[in-house]
Design a protein around this motif. Sequence first.
Motif, PDB file in Angstrom:
ATOM      1  N   ALA A  99       4.034  -5.445   7.472  1.00  0.00           N
ATOM      2  CA  ALA A  99       5.025  -4.120   7.844  1.00  0.00           C
ATOM      3  C   ALA A  99       4.737  -3.076   7.753  1.00  0.00           C
ATOM      4  O   ALA A  99       3.998  -2.592   6.918  1.00  0.00           O
ATOM      5  N   ALA A 100       5.087  -2.167   8.549  1.00  0.00           N
ATOM      6  CA  ALA A 100       4.218  -0.730   8.802  1.00  0.00           C
ATOM      7  C   ALA A 100       5.410   0.249   8.888  1.00  0.00           C
ATOM      8  O   ALA A 100       6.717  -0.009   8.820  1.00  0.00           O
ATOM      9  N   GLU A 101       5.044   1.562   9.017  1.00  0.00           N
ATOM     10  CA  GLU A 101       5.719   2.677   9.072  1.00  0.00           C
ATOM     11  C   GLU A 101       6.718   2.936   7.856  1.00  0.00           C
ATOM     12  O   GLU A 101       8.168   3.031   8.008  1.00  0.00           O
ATOM     13  N   LYS A 150       6.084   8.316   7.065  1.00  0.00           N
ATOM     14  CA  LYS A 150       6.039   6.702   6.978  1.00  0.00           C
ATOM     15  C   LYS A 150       4.702   6.545   7.586  1.00  0.00           C
ATOM     16  O   LYS A 150       4.574   5.665   8.812  1.00  0.00           O
ATOM     17  N   ARG A 151       3.696   6.424   6.886  1.00  0.00           N
ATOM     18  CA  ARG A 151       2.367   6.030   7.414  1.00  0.00           C
ATOM     19  C   ARG A 151       1.840   4.886   6.322  1.00  0.00           C
ATOM     20  O   ARG A 151       0.846   4.268   6.624  1.00  0.00           O
ATOM     21  N   ALA A 152       2.592   4.307   5.470  1.00  0.00           N
ATOM     22  CA  ALA A 152       2.028   3.275   4.412  1.00  0.00           C
ATOM     23  C   ALA A 152       2.685   1.911   5.093  1.00  0.00           C
ATOM     24  O   ALA A 152       3.392   1.683   5.868  1.00  0.00           O
ATOM     25  N   ASN A 153       2.205   0.771   4.430  1.00  0.00           N
ATOM     26  CA  ASN A 153       2.526  -0.480   4.848  1.00  0.00           C
ATOM     27  C   ASN A 153       2.439  -1.617   3.707  1.00  0.00           C
ATOM     28  O   ASN A 153       2.546  -1.435   2.676  1.00  0.00           O
ATOM     29  N   VAL A 154       2.939  -2.709   4.045  1.00  0.00           N
ATOM     30  CA  VAL A 154       2.943  -4.124   3.388  1.00  0.00           C
ATOM     31  C   VAL A 154       1.744  -4.927   3.801  1.00  0.00           C
ATOM     32  O   VAL A 154       1.780  -5.199   5.180  1.00  0.00           O
ATOM     33  N   ILE A 155       0.855  -5.602   3.231  1.00  0.00           N
ATOM     34  CA  ILE A 155      -0.080  -6.459   3.581  1.00  0.00           C
ATOM     35  C   ILE A 155       0.280  -8.016   3.007  1.00  0.00           C
ATOM     36  O   ILE A 155       0.644  -8.097   1.844  1.00  0.00           O
ATOM     37  N   TYR A 156      -0.149  -8.908   4.002  1.00  0.00           N
ATOM     38  CA  TYR A 156       0.233 -10.293   3.849  1.00  0.00           C
ATOM     39  C   TYR A 156      -1.363 -10.695   3.571  1.00  0.00           C
ATOM     40  O   TYR A 156      -2.256 -10.629   4.430  1.00  0.00           O
ATOM     41  N   ASN A 181       1.036  -1.020   0.128  1.00  0.00           N
ATOM     42  CA  ASN A 181      -0.061  -0.041   0.047  1.00  0.00           C
ATOM     43  C   ASN A 181       0.998   1.329   0.128  1.00  0.00           C
ATOM     44  O   ASN A 181       1.600   1.252   0.871  1.00  0.00           O
ATOM     45  N   ASP A 182       0.868   2.122  -1.144  1.00  0.00           N
ATOM     46  CA  ASP A 182       1.805   3.042  -1.112  1.00  0.00           C
ATOM     47  C   ASP A 182       1.513   4.443  -0.033  1.00  0.00           C
ATOM     48  O   ASP A 182       2.289   5.299  -0.352  1.00  0.00           O
ATOM     49  N   ALA A 183       0.279   4.463   0.220  1.00  0.00           N
ATOM     50  CA  ALA A 183      -0.054   5.506   1.128  1.00  0.00           C
ATOM     51  C   ALA A 183      -1.017   5.009   2.046  1.00  0.00           C
ATOM     52  O   ALA A 183      -1.933   4.040   1.970  1.00  0.00           O
TER      53      ALA A 183
END
Length: 341
Positions: free
Chosen positions: A201-203, A184-190, A168-170
């Motif tokens: 993963a966040a921030e 640094k508010r975006a993340n990676v989703i599994y 998620n780019d934002a």
Amino acid sequence: MRKSIRLAWLLTILLFSLLLQCSAALPPAPQMECARVSTGPGPEDMAIDRSQPTTRILVSSHDRRSWTPHGEIYALDPHSGSSRILAREGEPAGFVLRPHGMDIRPVAGGDELYVISHGEEMDDANHSIVVYRIEPDKLIFVKQLKSELLNSPNDLSVAADGSLYVTNDAASRGSMLEAILRLKRANVIYYDGRDQWRVAAAELAFPNGILIDGDTLYVSTTREDSLYAFPRQADGSLGQRRLVASFKGQDNIMRDGDWLYTAAHLSDLGFMRHRSDESVPSPSVIYRVNRRSGAVEAVFADDGNGVSAVATGLVLDGKLYVSPVFQPFVYACRLPATFQQ
């Protein structure tokens, strides 16, 4: 009222000043002979399709300036230097494909294409991941994956078991403030391949490209200018990230042997102006990063007059295929012998 107007102008000046500072010089790179392969507009992402008798490249195409019209998946033939639209069958009634990042999963009975599809408006929340079975002349709809966690999906990478990671780019889709201030508010989703979605993963500041490589997950960040490696656990969770390489404006990641090929945007202002006006060039680079040593070298660099706003660099059979975010073609370049390893 006057005070609020002055404050707004000061904020505007500050933001544009930050944009003007956010640029990098074009690095030296080898000279290559390149030819355009026509596609639809915005061939932002590519994937190598080895499921057919002749290896080809699938290309995600969508007009990211007009946005509302539907997009297409193209099949690019490396031998003829031509491309064609792949027909699609079995999609749900009313579904419109607006493709973005994608990946291919080899499975028995026919490989599958996983592709992010966006909603009717650029900044709406109607996103999904669509899965197709790949056939020689068409794509057959298999399923559509949805989650409220897919708030601004950009790219994805799929594992052999059907689990996947998405950037998620934002946190707030389309937020200029978030992008310009590098928040640094975006993340990676599994996604576990069955029914569970969670934040892995966040921030992160505009995580963009993503690549599963065995027990490692690579993530490029556009606004942190950093390529990270995360150790993958058996349950899909991620360990402490490690910085692999730093360079400006990172986009999609592709692997060729020991090298990670990562696109990079050199000018934030140039990219923004090119997005609104196709005649304005946006300089970009393809770097390759050694997975073991972290060594970085520029493979391709263009000031925007040949190709602008490059998103992906893919290597196949001695050629580098370069795809832009907006323009209606893929650049096919013959790699020098020193890079064919």
